[in-house]
Design a protein around this motif. Structure first.
Motif, PDB file in Angstrom:
ATOM      1  N   HIS A 287       0.832  -1.205   0.000  1.00 24.66           N
ATOM      2  CA  HIS A 287       0.000   0.000   0.000  1.00 24.66           C
ATOM      3  C   HIS A 287       0.869   1.259   0.000  1.00 24.66           C
ATOM      4  N   ALA A 288       1.926   1.258   0.813  1.00 23.53           N
ATOM      5  CA  ALA A 288       2.815   2.428   0.879  1.00 23.53           C
ATOM      6  C   ALA A 288       3.539   2.635  -0.444  1.00 23.53           C
ATOM      7  N   VAL A 289       4.004   1.535  -1.050  1.00 22.37           N
ATOM      8  CA  VAL A 289       4.704   1.636  -2.336  1.00 22.37           C
ATOM      9  C   VAL A 289       3.770   2.173  -3.406  1.00 22.37           C
ATOM     10  N   THR A 290       2.554   1.614  -3.473  1.00 21.69           N
ATOM     11  CA  THR A 290       1.595   2.044  -4.483  1.00 21.69           C
ATOM     12  C   THR A 290       1.212   3.506  -4.293  1.00 21.69           C
ATOM     13  N   SER A 291       1.070   3.937  -3.052  1.00 24.44           N
ATOM     14  CA  SER A 291       0.686   5.329  -2.780  1.00 24.44           C
ATOM     15  C   SER A 291       1.755   6.302  -3.258  1.00 24.44           C
ATOM     16  N   ARG A 292       3.013   5.983  -2.994  1.00 30.57           N
ATOM     17  CA  ARG A 292       4.096   6.876  -3.427  1.00 30.57           C
ATOM     18  C   ARG A 292       4.201   6.928  -4.949  1.00 30.57           C
ATOM     19  N   LEU A 293       4.043   5.779  -5.598  1.00 32.07           N
ATOM     20  CA  LEU A 293       4.123   5.758  -7.061  1.00 32.07           C
ATOM     21  C   LEU A 293       2.921   6.481  -7.672  1.00 32.07           C
ATOM     22  N   ARG A 294       1.745   6.303  -7.066  1.00 32.73           N
ATOM     23  CA  ARG A 294       0.559   6.977  -7.589  1.00 32.73           C
ATOM     24  C   ARG A 294       0.687   8.495  -7.443  1.00 32.73           C
ATOM     25  N   ALA A 295       1.280   8.941  -6.341  1.00 33.20           N
ATOM     26  CA  ALA A 295       1.490  10.378  -6.150  1.00 33.20           C
ATOM     27  C   ALA A 295       2.476  10.929  -7.169  1.00 33.20           C
TER      28      ALA A 295
END
Length: 452
Positions: A287-295
């Motif tokens: 979730h943390a990885v996906t959030s940073r990439l999505r941002a």
């Protein structure tokens, strides 16, 4: 002694003149003097002559071992249902529910996998049909004739005494320029000038490193190059895939933070460019990885993210399963196909056999790196398509463009075992075929796998 020092000083001056004015400066401006092209043409002619001499030598000396070709088993191209279709039809006509011969299909497949499976061979170097005057393939070829032995010995001298020192020099200059340049640019305030200087530093550094590998790169369909705010995905063969792609444009890298020299390079790069580095603990939090990439993707002014969804290096003969996490981020996907020419050097990094230093030594003592890069049209997720289906569609497009084998297997099998769920899926599929489901005539619907 003074004469010796004068000679050494003269050699050093000539060496630096060649490095700086004939290689570095043209590389920094994206120019080529044509020397590498001529060098590749000479190599092609030498390898063609060596191939003909080896073929004649095989006839004259049949005792010389011949390397086994890849794919020694001829496999049918159909699926399990198609291959077992005739068996199911014959059983339906005879009224039988099960016969011992029904297991022959899996006996055949099991023996094929033991002799020559399609997975583990993707984690070893691709064998060549003939010798490329390197240490790989069949080393007995060098003893076929005196001229071939002389050519091989001269090649060893050129690769280790001329090309290797030259490549080491360029690699040191390129990496030093990357660290120093990005640190200096990092002190500037956020502005368009800082972004422009950051891209310039990265681009010139990667071009110098590419010249240090005698890389000849042919880019196709540049109108499809990844744009800012997008995600570039490519098949993965080697750590130098980054150098090959970044030689034609800048990307935001994604990866885990390392220590040592790699950590120094990563920390300097992130000062001037928004690369996405993760701590080891963060990599386990999807979730943390996906959030940073999505941002990152949401900011349309940032460089496109470069991701290798296979998660490990494959030997450039196939494309294996893409991890779906990269396709859950959203945004536009820019597929890229990378295909190396194995005649001039083995670009594949077998990380279970060679550490990074050993691998770089092999790369810097090869003939050259010849590679084709295809930029494919951008792709977006369709309505009703989940992330796994989207990943498979992109993977198939990359494999088709490069003439690579499209495999559904997970590259994680390089260090792990087959997951239980995949075994269960195969067992369910086989059971369904046996009882006559999946489009076949079913003699007894009550004997499905759930009742077994």
């Amino acid at each position: 002694m003074e004469d010796l020092w004068c000679v050494a000083a003269g050699v050093f001056q000539v060496w630096m003149f060649v490095v700086v004015f004939l290689i570095m400066l043209p590389a920094m401006f994206g120019l080529s003097l044509g020397v590498t092209g001529v060098y590749i043409q000479i190599l092609v002619r030498i390898l063609e002559w060596a191939t003909l001499r080896i073929q004649r030598g095989r006839q004259e000396r049949p005792s010389v071992p011949v390397p086994l070709p890849n794919g020694i088993i001829e496999r049918a191209g159909g699926s399990m249902q198609e291959e077992m279709g005739p068996l199911q039809s014959s059983r339906s006509l005879s009224g039988r529910e099960f016969a011992l011969s029904d297991a022959f299909y899996f006996c055949k497949k099991g023996l094929e996998s033991i002799v020559d499976d399609q997975v583990t061979q993707r984690f070893s170097s691709e064998e060549l049909a003939s010798w490329n005057l390197l240490t790989r393939t069949n080393q007995n070829f060098r003893y076929i004739s005196l001229r071939l032995t002389v050519i091989w010995g001269f090649g060893v001298f050129v690769r280790y005494c001329v090309l290797f020192p030259l490549r080491i020099t360029l690699a040191i200059i390129g990496l030093s320029w990357l660290v120093i340049g990005t640190v200096l640019v990092g002190f500037l305030p956020e502005s368009s000038v800082k972004n422009w200087l950051s891209e310039l530093v990265h681009l010139t550094c990667y071009r110098i490193c590419a010249r240090g590998l005698s890389a000849t790169i042919q880019y196709h369909n540049r109108e499809n190059k990844p744009q800012k705010g997008g995600i570039c995905v490519a098949n993965h063969t080697s750590p130098i895939d980054v150098v090959i792609l970044a030689n034609d444009g800048c990307y935001a890298m994604v990866g885990q933070i390392h220590g040592g020299l790699m950590g120094v390079i990563q920390r300097s790069m992130v000062k001037s460019c928004p690369h996405v580095w993760f701590e080891r603990s963060e990599m386990k939090d999807r979730h943390a990885v996906t959030s940073r990439l999505r941002a990152h993707v949401a900011a349309k002014t940032k460089l496109p993210i470069l991701i290798f969804p296979e998660g490990t290096c494959i030997n450039n003969t196939s494309v294996m399963m893409f991890k779906k996490g990269s396709f859950e981020i959203g945004g536009t996907i820019y597929p890229v196909t990378i295909k190396y020419d194995p005649r001039f050097g083995d670009a594949f990094w077998n990380s279970s056999k060679y550490n990074m230093v050993s691998y770089l030594l092999r790369m810097m003592t090869s003939w050259a790196i010849v590679v084709n890069v295809w930029y494919l049209p951008p792709m977006t997720r369709q309505n009703g398509e989940d992330a796994a289906q989207f990943a498979n569609r992109v993977k198939s497009a990359i494999a088709d463009q490069g003439g690579l084998l499209d495999l559904a297997w997970d590259g994680g099998l390089k260090r792990g075992k087959v997951k239980d769920w995949y075994k269960e899926e195969q067992q369910k599929m086989y059971s369904s075929i046996i009882v006559g489901q999946n489009g076949f005539n079913s003699p007894a619907p009550c004997s499905g796998p759930e009742q077994q």
